[in-house]
Design a protein around this motif. Structure first.
Motif, PDB file in Angstrom:
ATOM      1  N   PHE A  43       0.868  -1.186   0.022  1.00 30.17           N
ATOM      2  CA  PHE A  43      -0.087  -0.021   0.166  1.00 30.17           C
ATOM      3  C   PHE A  43       0.922   1.233   0.047  1.00 30.17           C
ATOM      4  O   PHE A  43       2.009   1.053   0.259  1.00 30.17           O
ATOM      5  CB  PHE A  43      -1.155   0.199   1.118  1.00 30.17           C
ATOM      6  N   CYS A  44       0.186   2.442  -0.469  1.00 27.60           N
ATOM      7  CA  CYS A  44       1.085   3.835  -0.345  1.00 27.60           C
ATOM      8  C   CYS A  44       0.336   4.614   0.453  1.00 27.60           C
ATOM      9  O   CYS A  44      -1.060   4.630   0.777  1.00 27.60           O
ATOM     10  CB  CYS A  44       1.168   4.140  -1.878  1.00 27.60           C
ATOM     11  N   LEU A  45       1.190   5.648   0.892  1.00 29.13           N
ATOM     12  CA  LEU A  45       0.449   6.871   1.448  1.00 29.13           C
ATOM     13  C   LEU A  45       0.640   8.009   0.591  1.00 29.13           C
ATOM     14  O   LEU A  45       1.626   8.356   0.380  1.00 29.13           O
ATOM     15  CB  LEU A  45       1.126   6.926   3.093  1.00 29.13           C
ATOM     16  N   SER A  46      -0.611   8.732   0.314  1.00 24.61           N
ATOM     17  CA  SER A  46      -0.650   9.804  -0.563  1.00 24.61           C
ATOM     18  C   SER A  46      -1.552  11.026   0.105  1.00 24.61           C
ATOM     19  O   SER A  46      -2.694  10.545   0.617  1.00 24.61           O
ATOM     20  CB  SER A  46      -1.147   9.127  -1.878  1.00 24.61           C
ATOM     21  N   ASN A  47      -1.324  12.088  -0.328  1.00 20.63           N
ATOM     22  CA  ASN A  47      -2.078  13.206  -0.155  1.00 20.63           C
ATOM     23  C   ASN A  47      -1.272  14.400  -1.015  1.00 20.63           C
ATOM     24  O   ASN A  47      -0.308  14.588  -0.905  1.00 20.63           O
ATOM     25  CB  ASN A  47      -2.340  13.747   1.254  1.00 20.63           C
ATOM     26  N   THR A  86       0.951  -0.594  -6.097  1.00 23.20           N
ATOM     27  CA  THR A  86       0.258  -1.122  -4.600  1.00 23.20           C
ATOM     28  C   THR A  86      -1.266  -1.382  -5.118  1.00 23.20           C
ATOM     29  O   THR A  86      -1.744  -2.342  -4.135  1.00 23.20           O
ATOM     30  CB  THR A  86       0.472  -0.136  -3.662  1.00 23.20           C
ATOM     31  N   GLU A  87      -2.004  -0.581  -5.575  1.00 28.51           N
ATOM     32  CA  GLU A  87      -3.440  -0.775  -5.728  1.00 28.51           C
ATOM     33  C   GLU A  87      -4.255  -0.704  -4.456  1.00 28.51           C
ATOM     34  O   GLU A  87      -5.262  -1.169  -4.237  1.00 28.51           O
ATOM     35  CB  GLU A  87      -3.906  -2.031  -6.513  1.00 28.51           C
ATOM     36  N   ASN A  88      -3.610  -0.152  -3.426  1.00 31.59           N
ATOM     37  CA  ASN A  88      -3.900   0.270  -2.207  1.00 31.59           C
ATOM     38  C   ASN A  88      -3.387   1.552  -1.550  1.00 31.59           C
ATOM     39  O   ASN A  88      -2.128   1.821  -1.853  1.00 31.59           O
ATOM     40  CB  ASN A  88      -3.866  -0.794  -1.132  1.00 31.59           C
ATOM     41  N   VAL A  89      -4.309   2.237  -1.102  1.00 31.62           N
ATOM     42  CA  VAL A  89      -3.816   3.730  -0.836  1.00 31.62           C
ATOM     43  C   VAL A  89      -4.567   4.151   0.848  1.00 31.62           C
ATOM     44  O   VAL A  89      -5.527   3.821   0.819  1.00 31.62           O
ATOM     45  CB  VAL A  89      -4.200   4.877  -1.570  1.00 31.62           C
ATOM     46  N   LEU A  90      -3.667   4.517   1.712  1.00 31.61           N
ATOM     47  CA  LEU A  90      -4.004   4.851   3.079  1.00 31.61           C
ATOM     48  C   LEU A  90      -3.794   6.442   2.908  1.00 31.61           C
ATOM     49  O   LEU A  90      -2.841   6.997   2.484  1.00 31.61           O
ATOM     50  CB  LEU A  90      -3.207   4.327   4.068  1.00 31.61           C
ATOM     51  N   ILE A  91      -4.654   7.219   3.536  1.00 30.69           N
ATOM     52  CA  ILE A  91      -4.776   8.762   2.975  1.00 30.69           C
ATOM     53  C   ILE A  91      -4.716   9.553   4.544  1.00 30.69           C
ATOM     54  O   ILE A  91      -5.448   9.604   5.290  1.00 30.69           O
ATOM     55  CB  ILE A  91      -5.996   8.922   2.695  1.00 30.69           C
ATOM     56  N   PRO A  92      -3.387   9.953   4.704  1.00 32.64           N
ATOM     57  CA  PRO A  92      -3.037  10.905   5.917  1.00 32.64           C
ATOM     58  C   PRO A  92      -3.593  12.328   5.554  1.00 32.64           C
ATOM     59  O   PRO A  92      -3.574  12.792   4.350  1.00 32.64           O
ATOM     60  CB  PRO A  92      -1.741  11.060   6.025  1.00 32.64           C
ATOM     61  N   THR A  93      -4.320  12.897   6.305  1.00 31.29           N
ATOM     62  CA  THR A  93      -4.795  14.344   6.160  1.00 31.29           C
ATOM     63  C   THR A  93      -4.716  15.103   7.506  1.00 31.29           C
ATOM     64  O   THR A  93      -4.433  14.491   8.489  1.00 31.29           O
ATOM     65  CB  THR A  93      -6.179  14.285   5.767  1.00 31.29           C
TER      66      THR A  93
END
Length: 276
Positions: free
Chosen positions: A8-12, A150-157
């Motif tokens: 997974f990736c972390l993106s914003n 990754t086809e998965n994303v975790l989103i910090p905001t």
């Protein structure tokens, strides 16, 4: 690799939301649970790389192969192991200063430009339970690579207006990639990060729960100086830092949920895996 890792990736799109801090502490939480983790620093600024003590590597312009070459040169894909360093908690695929110049712009004109990270990961000479990709604070081709690989994303905001606007831009980018590449990119959850005690933060937390709570997990990370200090002192995540932090429990919750989402089996506390 004998088995495909959970990725997974972390993106914003918005910078300053603590994306890199979350990446390191989530990697630490998973490692603390006994998982074998590779943390991939895809950000040209190299915040993870430098924060974990690899500044000399990041600044060394005499290196023949860095992440810049791995992504740009097809014959360098199998050199990906050269950029990986073993950290006491997890392995780190290090960024490099060369990335700050023109990696993204040059990559945009190359064949299979959006697949380079996936192709490189396929060349890894060892297996991991998790590969976590920390994206740059932009929606350029590097982030496309992370989302597609990754086809998965975790989103910090962050509970403020500009960060919420960044979510809309990310969702549009995901929708476009799904349409053009015929894939499904799963949104794993939202991390409301660096929360301060004020009315504005409370209003946005209510907004997050109202709009996303029924769809995804929404975790809340309160602002704690120790979360940043653990990294700036070069120690790694909060799980190896001398100071205690109440937010460590929330990162454990994130790690536990990720294990459940990806279907990873529980690890026996007496197994060799835990004694990493």
């Amino acid at each position: 690799m004998p088995t495909k890792p959970a990725m997974f990736c972390l993106s914003n799109r918005k910078g300053g939301v603590g994306k890199t801090t979350c990446s390191i502490h989530i990697a630490g939480a998973l490692a603390d649970r006994g998982r074998d983790v590779l943390l991939f620093d895809l950000d040209p600024q190299g915040t993870i790389t430098r924060g974990l003590g690899y500044t000399d590597y990041y600044d060394d312009m005499d290196r023949d192969v860095t992440l810049h070459e791995v992504l740009l040169e097809r014959d360098a894909l199998d050199r990906i192991s050269d950029i990986i360093e073993t950290h006491p908690e997890f392995d780190v695929a290090r960024s490099h200063k060369r990335m700050t110049f023109d990696t993204a712009s040059k990559l945009s004109g190359e064949p299979r430009a959006e697949d380079r990270l996936e192709l490189a990961v396929d060349e890894l000479d060892r297996a991991y339970d998790y590969i976590i990709v920390d994206c740059p604070p932009s929606l350029d081709i590097l982030t496309d690579n992370a989302l597609l690989a990754t086809e998965n994303v975790l989103i910090p905001t962050y509970p403020e207006e500009l960060s919420v606007q960044g979510l809309d831009l990310l969702f549009d980018q995901v929708d476009e990639l799904e349409q053009w590449h015929d894939v499904t990119i799963r949104k794993l959850g939202l991390i409301a990060n660096r929360i301060e005690t004020n009315n504005e933060a409370d209003e946005y937390l209510d907004l997050f729960d109202e709009n996303f709570g029924a769809l995804w997990d929404v975790w809340q990370i309160r602002k704690r100086v120790v979360l940043q200090r653990a990294i700036t002192e070069g120690r790694g995540s909060v799980f190896t830092h001398d100071e205690e932090c109440d937010m460590a429990a929330e990162f454990v919750n994130i790690a536990r949920t990720l294990d459940e989402t990806f279907g990873l089996p529980e690890i026996d506390a007496d197994s060799e895996v835990v004694a990493r």
